[in-house]
Design an enzyme around this catalytic site. Structure first.
Site, mmCIF file in Angstrom:
data_model
loop_
_atom_site.group_PDB
_atom_site.id
_atom_site.type_symbol
_atom_site.label_atom_id
_atom_site.label_comp_id
_atom_site.label_asym_id
_atom_site.label_seq_id
_atom_site.Cartn_x
_atom_site.Cartn_y
_atom_site.Cartn_z
ATOM 1 N N LYS A 159 0.798 -1.236 0.000
ATOM 2 C CA LYS A 159 0.000 0.000 0.000
ATOM 3 C C LYS A 159 0.831 1.286 0.000
ATOM 4 O O LYS A 159 0.503 2.244 0.692
ATOM 5 C CB LYS A 159 -0.961 0.036 1.193
ATOM 6 N N ASP A 196 -6.456 -5.293 10.474
ATOM 7 C CA ASP A 196 -7.834 -4.793 10.362
ATOM 8 C C ASP A 196 -8.891 -5.907 10.388
ATOM 9 O O ASP A 196 -10.009 -5.687 10.855
ATOM 10 C CB ASP A 196 -7.997 -3.894 9.126
#
Ligand code: ADP
Length: 451
Positions: A159, A196
């Site tokens: 990312k 997450d």
């Protein structure tokens, strides 16, 4: 609706590969099951697509978690510092977004963690917390091999992050070293690192004890689930009750060894070829928000080049990689088919000149094929986990903009997961609210109780 059959047949031929059948989805499930077992077995773990990392989180919250906790959330869209007050079912939260400048994202690990420590200090100063002793939970959503609840070795940056000297190292240690360098935050201690998916599971489990799967459908896709310790052959921790541990599957990497080649289309191959990680994260590239718009764009372009859309007339934007956003897919599918107001607006943004109702309908059809395949593939993954766990009733905690904003993703997933899951198992899907913050605080709270 007045479309000549020769044209229909051509359209059909181009789009057919995106339309998979239940036999395909069942095969995906079988292959995924084999990969999960490989990931959980020491001898085959290295070669497994799906790594199934034990998270060292051993139980879901029981509702008795109390007190104030700090949380960090790094690896989602924003970096945030949070203060969370847990009091039974009541959760109060204050948070602040901090920017991580590009030069730090690509700088050294020391710079990154010094910056994070600075942000924590600023946050604590603003909230008059500097003399409080606060346990901290860290949601760090990058692939990590955990060696304990508070030891997470980064395997690879993703990312857009690429900080030198972090891969292969324990991020909790790097954070603590930065805190020590500052010298004025002795009371802050990181007790737990989660990702997450675990955050989504924990935050939903806080209000629903049956939650046993956490699912992310955002920029990427990943899932975690509760596994019996007997099946976690890679487990090296204690074997106390509960005889379970949360497994972070890192399922986005499914297909890296070629297992999904039988369902790949030319569009998927093109996306993979032009990506920053060719050959990697194959399952994720067919499902997640980062790619769905691009799959649709490639299919639309193929139709257009065959004179089956826009009378063959494209635009600069439509031929630009990444320019057909995944949110367009949601918007077009959610549009009113009586007037196609939103679709027309998107076509204007893309500077397409020639378009008529047939084009609106066909583009909508392409979008629905792409999102349906994504939802069904994710369903095959969830059904595989449900069948493996064999719990009678399971809640799936879900987070991510794709699931949240796509008009039919939830319904499509419910329908296909039901069709692929053993009849005696019942399940529901629940949207996680701020899982990354709340989940980290809950895990820190459980860890704090055990200290
Ligand atoms: P992250 O996964 O990075 O924490 P999000 O859950 O917000 O963040 O996911 C971001 C992804 O969601 C992006 O890839 C974007 O394309 C996609 N997305 C954003 N809005 C929508 C929408 N309305 N419909 C479908 N996908 C969306």
């Amino acid at each position: 609706n007045g479309v000549p059959s020769a044209k229909l047949e051509k359209v059909e031929n181009i789009l057919k590969p995106l339309d998979l059948g239940d036999d395909d989805y069942r095969k995906v499930m079988d292959l995924m099951h084999a990969e999960l077992v490989k990931g959980l077995t020491p001898a085959t773990h290295e070669a497994a697509d799906i790594k199934c990392y034990p998270t060292y989180v051993r139980s879901v919250p029981d509702g008795s978690e109390n007190g104030d906790f700090l949380a960090l959330d790094l690896g989602g869209t924003n970096f945030r510092v949070l203060l969370i007050n847990l009091n039974g079912q009541e959760v109060k939260m204050e948070s602040k977004i901090f920017i991580i400048p590009q030069h730090i994202m690509l700088g050294s690990g020391i710079q990154l963690f010094d910056h994070i420590a600075d942000c924590i200090f600023k946050f604590m100063t603003d909230h008059k917390l500097t003399d409080r002793k606060l346990p901290l939970g860290f949601t760090f959503s990058f692939p990590c091999r955990q060696e304990g609840l508070d030891r997470a070795i980064l395997t690879t940056w993703t990312k857009g992050f690429k900080c030198a000297g972090v891969e292969g190292n324990d991020i909790v240690q790097l954070l603590h070293e930065a805190i020590v360098r500052r010298g004025d935050m002795k009371n802050v201690k990181c007790l737990a690192v989660i990702n997450d998916t675990v955050g989504a599971l924990m935050s939903c489990a806080h209000s629903d004890r049956k939650c046993a799967i956490g699912l992310i459908l955002g920029t990427g896709t990943n899932a975690c689930y509760i596994e019996n310790l007997d099946d976690v052959k890679t487990w090296d921790g204690d074997t106390d009750e509960p005889h379970e541990v949360l497994i972070n599957s890192e399922w986005g990497a499914f297909g890296n060894g070629g297992a999904l080649d039988f369902v790949l289309t030319d569009f998927d191959r093109s996306i993979d070829k032009h990506s920053i990680n060719p050959g990697k994260q194959i399952y994720e590239k067919m499902i997640s928000g980062m790619f769905l718009g691009e799959i649709a764009r490639l299919a639309i372009e193929r139709l257009r080049k065959n004179n089956l859309l826009f009378e063959g007339e494209g635009s600069y934007h439509l031929s630009t990689r990444g320019r057909f956003y995944t949110k367009y897919v949601s918007e077009i599918e959610g549009d009113d088919v009586d007037n196609f107001t939103v679709t027309k607006q998107i076509f204007e943004e893309l500077e397409l000149v020639t378009h008529n109702e047939q084009d609106y309908r066909l583009v909508r059809h392409v979008c629905s094929l792409v999102s349906r395949r994504a939802a069904y593939l994710a369903s095959a993954g969830i059904a595989c986990l449900l069948n493996k766990m064999q719990r009678k009733e399971v809640t799936i905690g879900v987070d991510g903009s794709l699931y949240r904003f796509h008009p039919f993703f939830h319904d499509l997933m419910m329908e296909k997961t039901r069709a692929l899951t053993d009849a005696q198992i019942s399940f529901k899907m629940m949207l996680s609210h701020d899982g990354s913050g709340k989940g980290a605080a809950l895990v820190a709270a459980v860890a704090n109780r055990l200290l």
